[in-house]
Enzyme design. Structure first.
Site, PDB file in Angstrom:
ATOM      1  N   PRO A  89       1.077  -1.214   0.273  1.00  0.00           N
ATOM      2  CA  PRO A  89       0.126  -0.058  -0.074  1.00  0.00           C
ATOM      3  C   PRO A  89       0.956   1.252  -0.082  1.00  0.00           C
ATOM      4  CG  PRO A  89       0.089  -1.084   2.269  1.00  0.00           C
ATOM      5  CD  PRO A  89       0.570  -1.941   1.247  1.00  0.00           C
ATOM      6  N   GLU A 116       1.904  -8.276   9.132  1.00  0.00           N
ATOM      7  CA  GLU A 116       1.970  -6.902   9.503  1.00  0.00           C
ATOM      8  C   GLU A 116       3.049  -6.203   8.280  1.00  0.00           C
ATOM      9  OE1 GLU A 116       0.067  -5.594  11.433  1.00  0.00           O
ATOM     10  OE2 GLU A 116       0.650  -3.821  11.238  1.00  0.00           O
ATOM     11  N   ARG A 154      -3.869  -8.937 -20.290  1.00  0.00           N
ATOM     12  CA  ARG A 154      -4.749  -8.543 -21.330  1.00  0.00           C
ATOM     13  C   ARG A 154      -4.296  -7.432 -22.533  1.00  0.00           C
ATOM     14  NH1 ARG A 154      -8.662  -4.893 -20.417  1.00  0.00           N
ATOM     15  NH2 ARG A 154     -10.644  -6.318 -20.693  1.00  0.00           N
ATOM     16  N   ASP A 169     -10.988  -0.167 -24.034  1.00  0.00           N
ATOM     17  CA  ASP A 169     -11.321   0.076 -22.662  1.00  0.00           C
ATOM     18  C   ASP A 169     -11.182   1.554 -21.910  1.00  0.00           C
ATOM     19  OD1 ASP A 169     -12.139  -2.697 -22.069  1.00  0.00           O
ATOM     20  OD2 ASP A 169     -10.026  -3.166 -21.694  1.00  0.00           O
TER      21      ASP A 169
HETATM   22  N1  SAH Z   1       1.254  -2.877   7.765  1.00  0.00           N
HETATM   23  C1  SAH Z   1       1.181  -2.569   6.250  1.00  0.00           C
HETATM   24  C2  SAH Z   1       0.278  -3.488   5.387  1.00  0.00           C
HETATM   25  C3  SAH Z   1       0.406  -4.723   5.496  1.00  0.00           C
HETATM   26  S1  SAH Z   1      -0.861  -5.787   4.654  1.00  0.00           S
HETATM   27  C4  SAH Z   1       1.043  -1.080   5.898  1.00  0.00           C
HETATM   28  O1  SAH Z   1       0.035  -0.514   6.668  1.00  0.00           O
HETATM   29  O2  SAH Z   1       1.627  -0.629   5.027  1.00  0.00           O
HETATM   30  C5  SAH Z   1       0.063  -7.289   4.240  1.00  0.00           C
HETATM   31  C6  SAH Z   1       0.517  -7.220   2.612  1.00  0.00           C
HETATM   32  O3  SAH Z   1      -0.417  -7.141   1.783  1.00  0.00           O
HETATM   33  C7  SAH Z   1       1.507  -6.231   2.274  1.00  0.00           C
HETATM   34  O4  SAH Z   1       2.707  -6.457   2.289  1.00  0.00           O
HETATM   35  C8  SAH Z   1       1.155  -6.159   0.853  1.00  0.00           C
HETATM   36  O5  SAH Z   1       1.888  -7.156   0.020  1.00  0.00           O
HETATM   37  C9  SAH Z   1      -0.325  -6.393   0.498  1.00  0.00           C
HETATM   38  N2  SAH Z   1      -0.999  -5.161   0.417  1.00  0.00           N
HETATM   39  C10 SAH Z   1      -2.001  -4.519   1.440  1.00  0.00           C
HETATM   40  N3  SAH Z   1      -2.538  -3.454   0.992  1.00  0.00           N
HETATM   41  C11 SAH Z   1      -2.192  -3.446  -0.328  1.00  0.00           C
HETATM   42  C12 SAH Z   1      -2.511  -2.394  -1.362  1.00  0.00           C
HETATM   43  N4  SAH Z   1      -3.195  -1.302  -1.193  1.00  0.00           N
HETATM   44  N5  SAH Z   1      -1.749  -2.638  -2.554  1.00  0.00           N
HETATM   45  C13 SAH Z   1      -0.876  -3.768  -2.957  1.00  0.00           C
HETATM   46  N6  SAH Z   1      -0.542  -4.537  -2.047  1.00  0.00           N
HETATM   47  C14 SAH Z   1      -1.070  -4.527  -0.709  1.00  0.00           C
END
Ligand code: SAH
Length: 252
Positions: A89, A116, A154, A169
């Site tokens: 994220p 986490e 795609r 698209d």
């Molecule tokens: N504690 C972290 C979130 C961990 S979620 C933070 O707040 O930044 C666990 C995993 O889910 C992450 O390592 C990532 O690979 C994936 N993930 C979660 N949200 C995501 C998003 N919006 N985009 C891409 N990968 C995501």
């Protein structure tokens, strides 16, 4: 194209190989999809891949070592030194422009996080870029990697039944939705569905008029729900006329 996915849950990724557009692309050999489980790169009795965070706090942190070993093996099979793309994220938010860039690469290495976090030292030393689905958090990188894989596949030549469908698209660069507008509405049979009829023009057989109508509807849809996309688009004089006419129609 070859895509390597590093994941503790290969089943999430494997289902892409059996279903729909991605499944067909893989069975047809247009792309090779390979999963790697960091658990296979541990040498302790419990195949440990995570541990408690230093400094305390909730959740577990993915160990650097199994991931580094997995990546080393993936990269041993890669002369081109492909970028390692983490799913996070905290990464650059994926959009169609980014998907177009990724789709041009001959190989992708996608790293899925869980729990986490991933130990920061692994991210600092082995990960070249991070990609985010958007400003929300999901439980693992597998769904994010799946989104990247689907969006990228795609765009590969011959993957969609009609070469044009990807071009038409939303967010693509083409005559209907060019400069990254939303797609126009689509209709199929019957002509009258529960009292709602198909726009007359689509039945006219007049291809130029239909193309104009579609462009106009794409402009209108974008104006209504994603005005910031319009603000960033270069609109021709004709576009401006089509949109003004559509807006005037709405007010009438
Ligand atoms: N504690 C972290 C979130 C961990 S979620 C933070 O707040 O930044 C666990 C995993 O889910 C992450 O390592 C990532 O690979 C994936 N993930 C979660 N949200 C995501 C998003 N919006 N985009 C891409 N990968 C995501």
């Amino acid at each position: 194209m070859r895509i390597d996915v590093i994941t503790l849950f290969p089943e999430w990724i494997q289902q892409l190989t059996t279903l729909g557009v991605t499944g067909r692309a893989i069975t047809d050999g247009k792309v090779e999809l390979i999963t790697w489980n960091p658990r296979d790169f541990t040498d302790d009795r419990h195949n440990q891949v995570d541990d408690r965070p230093y400094g305390g706090g909730p959740g577990m942190v993915m160990l650097a070592e199994p991931l580094a070993r997995t990546l080393a093996e993936v990269q041993r099979q890669d002369q081109a030194r492909t970028l390692v793309s983490g799913m996070s994220p905290q990464g650059r938010v994926l959009d169609q422009q980014a998907v177009r860039e990724l789709a041009k690469r001959p190989r992708l290495i996608l790293l899925c996080g869980r729990y986490e976090a991933i130990d920061q030292r692994l991210l600092d030393s082995c990960v070249d870029e991070q990609w985010s689905l958007g400003d929300y958090v999901i439980s693992g990188g597998e769904l994010a990697a799946g989104v990247v894989i689907d969006a990228v596949l795609r765009l590969q030549p011959g993957v969609l039944g009609h070469q044009q469908s990807a071009e038409q698209d939303s967010f693509s660069q083409n005559a209907t939705t060019g400069n990254g507008l939303l797609d126009c509405p689509h209709y199929t049979r019957p002509e009258d569905w529960r009292g709602q009829t198909v726009p007359e023009i689509l039945l006219s057989g007049n291809h130029a008029a239909i193309a104009d109508w579609r462009r106009q509807q794409a402009l209108l849809a974008t104006w209504k729900t994603r005005p910031e996309l319009l603000a960033g688009a270069v609109l021709s004089e004709k576009d401006q006329r089509l949109l003004a006419a559509a807006l005037a129609d709405q007010e009438a």
